[in-house]
Write a protein that holds these residues in place. Structure first.
Motif, PDB file in Angstrom:
ATOM      1  N   ASP A  23       0.832  -1.214   0.000  1.00  0.00           N
ATOM      2  CA  ASP A  23       0.000   0.000   0.000  1.00  0.00           C
ATOM      3  C   ASP A  23       0.859   1.255   0.000  1.00  0.00           C
ATOM      4  O   ASP A  23       0.527   2.243  -0.670  1.00  0.00           O
ATOM      5  CB  ASP A  23      -0.914   0.004   1.226  1.00  0.00           C
ATOM      6  N   ARG A  24       1.957   1.234   0.754  1.00  0.00           N
ATOM      7  CA  ARG A  24       2.828   2.415   0.828  1.00  0.00           C
ATOM      8  C   ARG A  24       3.652   2.598  -0.440  1.00  0.00           C
ATOM      9  O   ARG A  24       3.806   3.719  -0.934  1.00  0.00           O
ATOM     10  CB  ARG A  24       3.764   2.316   2.042  1.00  0.00           C
ATOM     11  N   GLU A  25       4.202   1.509  -0.945  1.00  0.00           N
ATOM     12  CA  GLU A  25       5.133   1.599  -2.070  1.00  0.00           C
ATOM     13  C   GLU A  25       4.438   1.598  -3.432  1.00  0.00           C
ATOM     14  O   GLU A  25       4.960   2.157  -4.388  1.00  0.00           O
ATOM     15  CB  GLU A  25       6.136   0.444  -2.003  1.00  0.00           C
ATOM     16  N   ARG A  26       3.313   0.902  -3.523  1.00  0.00           N
ATOM     17  CA  ARG A  26       2.572   0.791  -4.781  1.00  0.00           C
ATOM     18  C   ARG A  26       3.504   0.404  -5.946  1.00  0.00           C
ATOM     19  O   ARG A  26       3.586   1.114  -6.964  1.00  0.00           O
ATOM     20  CB  ARG A  26       1.833   2.091  -5.090  1.00  0.00           C
ATOM     21  N   PRO A  27       4.202  -0.729  -5.825  1.00  0.00           N
ATOM     22  CA  PRO A  27       5.128  -1.109  -6.896  1.00  0.00           C
ATOM     23  C   PRO A  27       4.394  -1.469  -8.183  1.00  0.00           C
ATOM     24  O   PRO A  27       3.314  -2.060  -8.166  1.00  0.00           O
ATOM     25  CB  PRO A  27       5.837  -2.342  -6.310  1.00  0.00           C
ATOM     26  N   ASP A  28       5.017  -1.098  -9.297  1.00  0.00           N
ATOM     27  CA  ASP A  28       4.506  -1.513 -10.601  1.00  0.00           C
ATOM     28  C   ASP A  28       4.874  -2.965 -10.890  1.00  0.00           C
ATOM     29  O   ASP A  28       4.136  -3.678 -11.563  1.00  0.00           O
ATOM     30  CB  ASP A  28       5.089  -0.619 -11.699  1.00  0.00           C
ATOM     31  N   VAL A  29       6.053  -3.370 -10.393  1.00  0.00           N
ATOM     32  CA  VAL A  29       6.559  -4.726 -10.606  1.00  0.00           C
ATOM     33  C   VAL A  29       7.092  -5.244  -9.278  1.00  0.00           C
ATOM     34  O   VAL A  29       7.758  -4.504  -8.536  1.00  0.00           O
ATOM     35  CB  VAL A  29       7.667  -4.765 -11.673  1.00  0.00           C
ATOM     36  N   LEU A  30       6.814  -6.512  -8.972  1.00  0.00           N
ATOM     37  CA  LEU A  30       7.298  -7.124  -7.738  1.00  0.00           C
ATOM     38  C   LEU A  30       7.947  -8.459  -8.061  1.00  0.00           C
ATOM     39  O   LEU A  30       7.422  -9.240  -8.861  1.00  0.00           O
ATOM     40  CB  LEU A  30       6.144  -7.327  -6.760  1.00  0.00           C
ATOM     41  N   VAL A  31       9.095  -8.696  -7.433  1.00  0.00           N
ATOM     42  CA  VAL A  31       9.801  -9.971  -7.557  1.00  0.00           C
ATOM     43  C   VAL A  31       9.925 -10.562  -6.156  1.00  0.00           C
ATOM     44  O   VAL A  31      10.462  -9.910  -5.254  1.00  0.00           O
ATOM     45  CB  VAL A  31      11.193  -9.792  -8.192  1.00  0.00           C
ATOM     46  N   GLY A  32       9.414 -11.775  -5.967  1.00  0.00           N
ATOM     47  CA  GLY A  32       9.415 -12.390  -4.645  1.00  0.00           C
ATOM     48  C   GLY A  32      10.150 -13.707  -4.612  1.00  0.00           C
ATOM     49  O   GLY A  32      10.158 -14.460  -5.598  1.00  0.00           O
ATOM     50  N   GLN A  33      10.771 -13.992  -3.456  1.00  0.00           N
ATOM     51  CA  GLN A  33      11.398 -15.286  -3.199  1.00  0.00           C
ATOM     52  C   GLN A  33      10.770 -15.878  -1.934  1.00  0.00           C
ATOM     53  O   GLN A  33      10.299 -15.161  -1.071  1.00  0.00           O
ATOM     54  CB  GLN A  33      12.919 -15.136  -2.996  1.00  0.00           C
ATOM     55  N   GLU A  34      10.800 -17.214  -1.861  1.00  0.00           N
ATOM     56  CA  GLU A  34      10.203 -17.934  -0.731  1.00  0.00           C
ATOM     57  C   GLU A  34       8.768 -17.446  -0.475  1.00  0.00           C
ATOM     58  O   GLU A  34       8.370 -17.151   0.645  1.00  0.00           O
ATOM     59  CB  GLU A  34      11.068 -17.807   0.524  1.00  0.00           C
ATOM     60  N   VAL A  35       8.012 -17.376  -1.534  1.00  0.00           N
ATOM     61  CA  VAL A  35       6.627 -16.897  -1.464  1.00  0.00           C
ATOM     62  C   VAL A  35       5.737 -18.025  -0.941  1.00  0.00           C
ATOM     63  O   VAL A  35       5.622 -19.076  -1.571  1.00  0.00           O
ATOM     64  CB  VAL A  35       6.145 -16.423  -2.849  1.00  0.00           C
ATOM     65  N   GLY A  36       5.140 -17.810   0.222  1.00  0.00           N
ATOM     66  CA  GLY A  36       4.206 -18.782   0.766  1.00  0.00           C
ATOM     67  C   GLY A  36       2.839 -18.676   0.105  1.00  0.00           C
ATOM     68  O   GLY A  36       2.549 -17.739  -0.651  1.00  0.00           O
ATOM     69  N   THR A  37       1.960 -19.628   0.404  1.00  0.00           N
ATOM     70  CA  THR A  37       0.664 -19.660  -0.262  1.00  0.00           C
ATOM     71  C   THR A  37      -0.210 -18.468   0.121  1.00  0.00           C
ATOM     72  O   THR A  37      -0.982 -17.971  -0.710  1.00  0.00           O
ATOM     73  CB  THR A  37      -0.059 -20.974   0.052  1.00  0.00           C
ATOM     74  N   ASP A  38      -0.120 -17.983   1.367  1.00  0.00           N
ATOM     75  CA  ASP A  38      -0.925 -16.823   1.769  1.00  0.00           C
ATOM     76  C   ASP A  38      -0.492 -15.569   1.020  1.00  0.00           C
ATOM     77  O   ASP A  38      -1.335 -14.796   0.536  1.00  0.00           O
ATOM     78  CB  ASP A  38      -0.825 -16.591   3.278  1.00  0.00           C
ATOM     79  N   VAL A  39       0.822 -15.346   0.930  1.00  0.00           N
ATOM     80  CA  VAL A  39       1.312 -14.187   0.181  1.00  0.00           C
ATOM     81  C   VAL A  39       1.018 -14.357  -1.305  1.00  0.00           C
ATOM     82  O   VAL A  39       0.693 -13.382  -1.998  1.00  0.00           O
ATOM     83  CB  VAL A  39       2.816 -13.969   0.425  1.00  0.00           C
ATOM     84  N   ALA A  40       1.109 -15.585  -1.810  1.00  0.00           N
ATOM     85  CA  ALA A  40       0.776 -15.824  -3.223  1.00  0.00           C
ATOM     86  C   ALA A  40      -0.655 -15.395  -3.523  1.00  0.00           C
ATOM     87  O   ALA A  40      -0.921 -14.756  -4.554  1.00  0.00           O
ATOM     88  CB  ALA A  40       0.975 -17.303  -3.562  1.00  0.00           C
ATOM     89  N   ALA A  41      -1.578 -15.711  -2.618  1.00  0.00           N
ATOM     90  CA  ALA A  41      -2.962 -15.299  -2.823  1.00  0.00           C
ATOM     91  C   ALA A  41      -3.094 -13.777  -2.811  1.00  0.00           C
ATOM     92  O   ALA A  41      -3.858 -13.199  -3.603  1.00  0.00           O
ATOM     93  CB  ALA A  41      -3.843 -15.913  -1.741  1.00  0.00           C
ATOM     94  N   LEU A  42      -2.354 -13.116  -1.933  1.00  0.00           N
ATOM     95  CA  LEU A  42      -2.353 -11.652  -1.896  1.00  0.00           C
ATOM     96  C   LEU A  42      -1.858 -11.078  -3.225  1.00  0.00           C
ATOM     97  O   LEU A  42      -2.478 -10.156  -3.782  1.00  0.00           O
ATOM     98  CB  LEU A  42      -1.464 -11.159  -0.754  1.00  0.00           C
ATOM     99  N   LEU A  43      -0.762 -11.622  -3.740  1.00  0.00           N
ATOM    100  CA  LEU A  43      -0.202 -11.109  -4.983  1.00  0.00           C
ATOM    101  C   LEU A  43      -1.147 -11.339  -6.157  1.00  0.00           C
ATOM    102  O   LEU A  43      -1.264 -10.483  -7.043  1.00  0.00           O
ATOM    103  CB  LEU A  43       1.153 -11.758  -5.259  1.00  0.00           C
ATOM    104  N   GLU A  44      -1.809 -12.469  -6.161  1.00  0.00           N
ATOM    105  CA  GLU A  44      -2.759 -12.736  -7.242  1.00  0.00           C
ATOM    106  C   GLU A  44      -3.940 -11.771  -7.210  1.00  0.00           C
ATOM    107  O   GLU A  44      -4.500 -11.429  -8.255  1.00  0.00           O
ATOM    108  CB  GLU A  44      -3.232 -14.183  -7.159  1.00  0.00           C
TER     109      GLU A  44
END
Length: 220
Positions: A23-44
């Protein structure tokens, strides 16, 4: 273009904390490592384009997502694959590579694997040319061999930005979540790309801090 990279500690990052950073950064592009299923759902939910692989057990969860159309492919590497895409920055194509290098503390096999991973990254850059930006958890401080080999082709975009702005370089990894960071091992390495407005953020529950930066221009 705003870019953010983060290691989410295989399902242990607190989703609400990471959502606050988005919410603070509002990235246009994000690259993630060790992405868990909860964070994956957030990103989707947050990003319409790209690739998300959620995993809560073996450190292979990964993501490369964007608010705009983005064709993401795998970069073949031993140990765990990287991700790659072509960005349009100020009308110029930039090769984006997201990686998570093997951790050398796991022993000789991991050390051999990370050497081959770096070979893959450098080979990809050589074949596709620059501009390029390689981001992610590299399990390597600036004095370690993997980082030094990558720096034969790439600049440390965060360090360059720090020198220009006068802001101190911040460490990005702690022994335990919430402990003071000890090492700077999460990097944004660049060729032909200048980074500005670098920021580093504590992700509750993760042993890594997230790093964000703005891609302002591409040099000739």
């Amino acid at each position: 273009m705003r870019l953010l990279t983060a290691n989410l500690y295989t399902g242990r990052a607190i989703v609400s904390s990471f959502a606050d950073i988005l919410d603070r950064e509002r990235p246009d592009v994000l690259v993630g490592q060790e992405v868990g299923t909860d964070v994956a759902a957030l990103l989707e939910r947050r990003f319409s384009h790209g690739v998300v692989v959620g995993d809560d057990s073996n450190h292979t969860g990964r993501a490369m997502v964007s608010s705009a159309p983005l064709a993401v492919g795998e970069l073949e590497m031993v140990h765990r694959p990287g991700l790659r895409a072509r960005l349009d920055v100020n009308g110029v194509g930039v090769e984006l590579i997201g990686i998570h290098l093997a951790n050398p503390v796991m022993g000789p096999a991991a050390i051999v694997a990370r050497k081959r991973q770096v070979d893959s990254v450098l080979g990809h850059i050589d074949s596709h040319g620059t501009p390029a930006i390689v981001v992610g958890d590299m399990n390597a401080t600036p004095v370690w061999p993997a980082y030094r080999r990558l720096r034969t082709r790439l600049r440390d975009g965060v360090a360059d930005s720090s020198r220009q702005s006068g802001d101190p370089l911040r460490r990005t990894w702690a022994v335990r979540p919430g402990w003071p960071p000890m090492l700077r091992i999460d990097h944004l390495l660049t060729a032909g790309v200048r980074l500005e407005q670098v920021s580093v953020h504590q992700v509750d529950g993760s042993d890594h801090l997230a790093v964000a930066a703005t891609l302002r221009s591409v040099s000739p």
